[in-house]
Design a protein around this motif. Structure first.
Motif, mmCIF file in Angstrom:
data_model
loop_
_atom_site.group_PDB
_atom_site.id
_atom_site.type_symbol
_atom_site.label_atom_id
_atom_site.label_comp_id
_atom_site.label_asym_id
_atom_site.label_seq_id
_atom_site.Cartn_x
_atom_site.Cartn_y
_atom_site.Cartn_z
ATOM 1 N N UNK A 193 0.832 -1.219 -0.105
ATOM 2 C CA UNK A 193 -0.044 0.193 -0.068
ATOM 3 C C UNK A 193 0.719 1.424 0.014
ATOM 4 N N UNK A 194 1.931 1.213 0.672
ATOM 5 C CA UNK A 194 2.870 2.226 0.706
ATOM 6 C C UNK A 194 3.386 2.399 -0.614
ATOM 7 N N UNK A 195 3.885 1.546 -1.165
ATOM 8 C CA UNK A 195 4.651 1.462 -2.472
ATOM 9 C C UNK A 195 3.691 2.271 -3.508
ATOM 10 N N UNK A 196 2.224 1.806 -3.460
ATOM 11 C CA UNK A 196 1.342 2.332 -4.367
ATOM 12 C C UNK A 196 1.216 3.950 -4.217
ATOM 13 N N UNK A 197 1.008 4.419 -2.593
ATOM 14 C CA UNK A 197 0.812 5.577 -2.097
ATOM 15 C C UNK A 197 1.827 6.507 -2.718
ATOM 16 N N UNK A 198 3.022 6.104 -2.235
ATOM 17 C CA UNK A 198 4.360 7.117 -2.275
ATOM 18 C C UNK A 198 5.181 7.072 -3.589
ATOM 19 N N UNK A 199 4.808 5.763 -4.366
ATOM 20 C CA UNK A 199 5.482 5.732 -5.646
ATOM 21 C C UNK A 199 6.617 5.067 -5.308
ATOM 22 N N UNK A 200 7.019 4.202 -4.414
ATOM 23 C CA UNK A 200 8.358 3.676 -3.796
ATOM 24 C C UNK A 200 8.742 2.461 -4.653
ATOM 25 N N UNK A 201 9.839 2.174 -4.803
ATOM 26 C CA UNK A 201 10.336 1.150 -5.715
ATOM 27 C C UNK A 201 10.523 -0.275 -5.319
ATOM 28 N N UNK A 202 10.353 -0.391 -3.959
ATOM 29 C CA UNK A 202 10.372 -1.907 -3.366
ATOM 30 C C UNK A 202 9.890 -1.909 -1.986
ATOM 31 N N UNK A 203 9.548 -3.261 -1.841
ATOM 32 C CA UNK A 203 9.269 -3.612 -0.398
ATOM 33 C C UNK A 203 10.170 -3.141 0.614
ATOM 34 N N UNK A 204 11.385 -3.142 0.461
ATOM 35 C CA UNK A 204 12.722 -2.865 1.196
ATOM 36 C C UNK A 204 12.432 -1.315 1.636
ATOM 37 N N UNK A 205 12.194 -0.565 0.631
ATOM 38 C CA UNK A 205 12.096 0.874 0.539
ATOM 39 C C UNK A 205 10.984 1.200 1.506
ATOM 40 N N UNK A 206 9.831 0.438 1.420
ATOM 41 C CA UNK A 206 8.782 0.719 2.337
ATOM 42 C C UNK A 206 9.104 0.686 3.629
ATOM 43 N N UNK A 207 9.907 -0.528 3.866
ATOM 44 C CA UNK A 207 10.166 -0.942 5.386
ATOM 45 C C UNK A 207 11.115 0.259 5.998
ATOM 46 N N UNK A 208 12.114 0.781 5.156
ATOM 47 C CA UNK A 208 12.907 1.680 5.546
ATOM 48 C C UNK A 208 11.990 2.892 5.926
ATOM 49 N N UNK A 209 10.967 3.270 5.093
ATOM 50 C CA UNK A 209 10.071 4.451 5.232
ATOM 51 C C UNK A 209 9.298 4.372 6.619
ATOM 52 N N UNK A 210 8.911 3.081 7.012
ATOM 53 C CA UNK A 210 8.097 2.948 8.194
ATOM 54 C C UNK A 210 8.905 2.789 9.623
ATOM 55 N N UNK A 211 10.162 2.771 9.192
ATOM 56 C CA UNK A 211 11.169 2.353 10.477
ATOM 57 C C UNK A 211 12.163 3.754 10.607
ATOM 58 N N UNK A 212 11.976 4.671 9.788
ATOM 59 C CA UNK A 212 12.808 5.864 9.730
ATOM 60 C C UNK A 212 12.999 6.282 11.165
ATOM 61 N N UNK A 213 12.008 6.526 11.978
ATOM 62 C CA UNK A 213 12.017 6.852 13.381
ATOM 63 C C UNK A 213 12.242 5.880 14.546
ATOM 64 N N UNK A 214 12.475 4.720 13.978
ATOM 65 C CA UNK A 214 12.884 3.757 14.842
ATOM 66 C C UNK A 214 14.361 3.655 15.447
#
Length: 263
Positions: A193-214
């Protein structure tokens, strides 16, 4: 290690993700695993890997779990550990959430834990066993537009506390594990869902986005969560009852109002 030698562990949702990782760990440490789930193919794969036994059942359905528990006791000899891992979604804003979505959230997340605990308790009392409930940091905080999931994970923690209070004197410990983001198939779906919403390139990039403040800067693996679950389920945690253990890379320590100061 042989922490689970001669122990029999029931794992709901045992065919995938955290449940499968827990099954592998308990089996590797000398235990027998009874895998509960509704989908036979994932259960078969884990059973082949662990030498576990499959008991096809819906953990939220009383007749189904009664039948499964009776079969486990007859085939394996008893129940020492319940890993109440089965769960599911329940996302969407309250204002537009349908009754069906809400009821599904209750069934998949709360009823699975309640019914499986109730049906295994006689065995756990008899054998001085223990329960580990898989909740989520969504049971401690509120994510956006996820009223069903957030509410039911909070309720799972309440259920675990009640079990710890009511059955501790009978020799049954109950604890809760609250993971943050974990790289599982279910989480991968959310990353799409994040890939589609933000035009990300991969699942890995989406995980980096959701954990950027972890603080640890990444999601957990299912095996890392299994480490925590198996500790609580083992005799090493013999004086731990009613605890909530977060496996979130430090996400719960972050002071959200100060994020604006982070470069």
């Amino acid at each position: 290690m042989t922490r689970f030698k001669d122990k029999i562990a029931v794992i709901t949702g045992g065919g995938t993700g955290i449940g499968a990782a827990v099954a592998r760990r308990i089996s590797a440490e000398g235990g027998k695993v009874a895998l509960i789930g509704r989908r036979p193919d994932p259960l078969k794969a884990v059973a082949e890997e662990t030498g576990g036994s499959i008991f096809a059942a819906d953990a939220a359905d009383t007749p189904s779990m009664k039948k499964a528990v009776a079969a486990i006791v007859e085939e394996l000899g008893g129940i020492d550990i319940l890993i109440a891992n089965a769960g599911g979604h329940g996302v969407g804003p309250t204002i537009s959430m349908s009754d069906e979505t809400w009821e599904q959230a209750v069934r998949l997340n709360l009823n699975t834990a309640f019914v499986s605990a109730r049906e295994t308790l006689p065995q756990l009392i008899e054998r001085k066993g223990n329960i580990v409930v898989l909740a989520s940091i969504a049971g401690l905080f509120a994510g956006p537009d996820a009223a069903g999931y957030v509410t039911m994970k909070h309720a799972c923690i309440g259920l675990a506390k009640s079990l710890a209070r009511d059955y501790g004197r009978k020799g049954v410990r109950t604890n809760t594990v609250c993971p943050g983001w974990v790289t599982t198939a279910m989480a991968d779906e959310q990353m799409e869902h994040l890939i589609e919403k933000f035009g990300l390139s991969s699942v890995e990039e989406a995980y980096r986005l959701v954990t950027k403040d972890v603080p640890l800067g990444r999601a957990a693996t299912a095996e890392e969560v299994a480490n925590a679950v198996c500790f609580l389920a083992s005799a090493e945690a013999s004086m731990i009852n009613g605890a909530i253990l977060t496996v979130d890379g430090g996400a719960g320590t972050v002071d959200l109002p100060t994020l604006a100061f982070v470069e």
